[in-house]
Design a protein around this motif. Structure first.
Motif, PDB file in Angstrom:
ATOM      1  N   ASP A   1     -40.785-125.863 -75.374  1.00  0.00           N
ATOM      2  CA  ASP A   1     -40.584-125.285 -76.709  1.00  0.00           C
ATOM      3  C   ASP A   1     -41.536-124.131 -76.985  1.00  0.00           C
ATOM      4  OD1 ASP A   1     -38.575-127.123 -77.169  1.00  0.00           O
ATOM      5  OD2 ASP A   1     -39.784-128.410 -78.489  1.00  0.00           O
TER       6      ASP A   1
ATOM      7  N   VAL B   1     -40.464-121.051 -74.946  1.00  0.00           N
ATOM      8  CA  VAL B   1     -39.259-120.462 -75.539  1.00  0.00           C
ATOM      9  C   VAL B   1     -39.609-119.717 -76.824  1.00  0.00           C
ATOM     10  CG1 VAL B   1     -37.025-121.003 -76.599  1.00  0.00           C
ATOM     11  CG2 VAL B   1     -37.687-122.094 -74.440  1.00  0.00           C
ATOM     12  N   SER B   2     -40.469-120.296 -77.625  1.00  0.00           N
ATOM     13  CA  SER B   2     -40.889-119.650 -78.870  1.00  0.00           C
ATOM     14  C   SER B   2     -41.585-118.319 -78.588  1.00  0.00           C
ATOM     15  CB  SER B   2     -41.818-120.590 -79.642  1.00  0.00           C
ATOM     16  OG  SER B   2     -42.306-119.954 -80.794  1.00  0.00           O
TER      17      SER B   2
ATOM     18  N   ARG C   1     -39.074-115.731 -77.579  1.00  0.00           N
ATOM     19  CA  ARG C   1     -38.394-115.179 -78.758  1.00  0.00           C
ATOM     20  C   ARG C   1     -39.219-114.065 -79.392  1.00  0.00           C
ATOM     21  NH1 ARG C   1     -37.235-120.351 -80.261  1.00  0.00           N
ATOM     22  NH2 ARG C   1     -35.124-120.805 -79.633  1.00  0.00           N
ATOM     23  N   GLN C   2     -40.526-114.274 -79.436  1.00  0.00           N
ATOM     24  CA  GLN C   2     -41.421-113.308 -80.074  1.00  0.00           C
ATOM     25  C   GLN C   2     -41.671-112.064 -79.239  1.00  0.00           C
ATOM     26  OE1 GLN C   2     -44.605-116.425 -80.980  1.00  0.00           O
ATOM     27  NE2 GLN C   2     -44.989-114.850 -82.504  1.00  0.00           N
TER      28      GLN C   2
ATOM     29  N   ASP D   1     -41.454-112.780 -69.153  1.00  0.00           N
ATOM     30  CA  ASP D   1     -40.751-114.023 -68.841  1.00  0.00           C
ATOM     31  C   ASP D   1     -41.437-114.767 -67.704  1.00  0.00           C
ATOM     32  OD1 ASP D   1     -39.043-113.002 -70.709  1.00  0.00           O
ATOM     33  OD2 ASP D   1     -37.278-112.953 -69.415  1.00  0.00           O
TER      34      ASP D   1
ATOM     35  N   SER E   1     -35.845-121.285 -71.229  1.00  0.00           N
ATOM     36  CA  SER E   1     -35.477-122.673 -71.512  1.00  0.00           C
ATOM     37  C   SER E   1     -34.714-123.288 -70.348  1.00  0.00           C
ATOM     38  CB  SER E   1     -34.637-122.736 -72.791  1.00  0.00           C
ATOM     39  OG  SER E   1     -34.184-124.043 -73.006  1.00  0.00           O
TER      40      SER E   1
ATOM     41  N   ASP F   1     -33.709-110.501 -75.910  1.00  0.00           N
ATOM     42  CA  ASP F   1     -32.809-111.455 -76.556  1.00  0.00           C
ATOM     43  C   ASP F   1     -32.331-112.539 -75.585  1.00  0.00           C
ATOM     44  OD1 ASP F   1     -33.043-110.071 -78.910  1.00  0.00           O
ATOM     45  OD2 ASP F   1     -31.128-109.027 -78.720  1.00  0.00           O
ATOM     46  N   ASP F   2     -32.228-112.197 -74.311  1.00  0.00           N
ATOM     47  CA  ASP F   2     -31.764-113.159 -73.308  1.00  0.00           C
ATOM     48  C   ASP F   2     -32.874-114.071 -72.800  1.00  0.00           C
ATOM     49  OD1 ASP F   2     -29.205-112.098 -73.426  1.00  0.00           O
ATOM     50  OD2 ASP F   2     -29.592-110.663 -71.808  1.00  0.00           O
ATOM     51  N   SER F   3     -34.109-113.706 -73.065  1.00  0.00           N
ATOM     52  CA  SER F   3     -35.245-114.430 -72.486  1.00  0.00           C
ATOM     53  C   SER F   3     -35.383-115.878 -72.932  1.00  0.00           C
ATOM     54  CB  SER F   3     -36.537-113.670 -72.751  1.00  0.00           C
ATOM     55  OG  SER F   3     -36.501-112.440 -72.062  1.00  0.00           O
ATOM     56  N   PRO F   4     -35.221-116.201 -74.224  1.00  0.00           N
ATOM     57  CA  PRO F   4     -35.380-117.612 -74.606  1.00  0.00           C
ATOM     58  C   PRO F   4     -34.442-118.540 -73.829  1.00  0.00           C
ATOM     59  CG  PRO F   4     -35.408-116.245 -76.561  1.00  0.00           C
ATOM     60  CD  PRO F   4     -35.025-115.346 -75.407  1.00  0.00           C
TER      61      PRO F   4
END
Length: 136
Positions: free
Chosen positions: A103, A106-107, A110-111, A79, A122, A115-118
């Motif tokens: 974006d 954030v993408s 996600r990869q 992160d 953002s 689960d909380d990171s996006p």
């Protein structure tokens, strides 16, 4: 298919993460990884990590100031690296639209992160975008 810049951001993320984990200087790591014929170094990846290295103190200060309740040391390494990339692109690279920088970060969160990171990535990058006129 991912764009060349998206692939370069992914490579920059890998470099930032590895440099942090192995405690290597970025220029040393770039040189080390540039000689891999199976995984050629992307020019934009080098631009990102070099830019972050040059502005590290400023980026750290911004992330520390606006990451409510999170110190840099508490952030997951992935992160933090994504936040560094996004912050550098928004503040120091005029070629990338701010929304694209967010974006893309954030993408990648996600990869490659939790689960909380996006949402975290953002939220923090959006907060930095909100105050961008006062930062530059």
């Amino acid at each position: 298919m991912a764009s060349a810049r998206t692939r370069a951001r992914r490579r920059a993320l890998e470099l930032l993460f590895e440099a942090g984990q192995r405690r290597l200087a970025m220029d040393e790591l770039v040189t080390l990884r540039s000689n891999d014929p199976d995984y050629p170094m992307k020019e934009y990846a080098v631009e990102i990590v070099t830019g972050i290295s040059e502005k590290q103190a400023e980026i750290d200060e911004i992330l520390s100031t606006y990451s409510e309740g999170w110190t840099l040391d508490r952030m997951p390494a992935v992160d933090r690296s994504l936040l560094e990339i996004g912050t550098w692109e928004m503040l120091f690279n005029d070629e990338v639209p701010d929304k694209v920088a967010i974006d893309e970060a954030v993408s990648l969160a996600r990869q490659f992160s939790t689960d909380d990171s996006p949402g975290f990535v953002s939220g923090l990058l959006s907060r930095i975008l909100d105050v961008k006129p006062t930062l530059i």
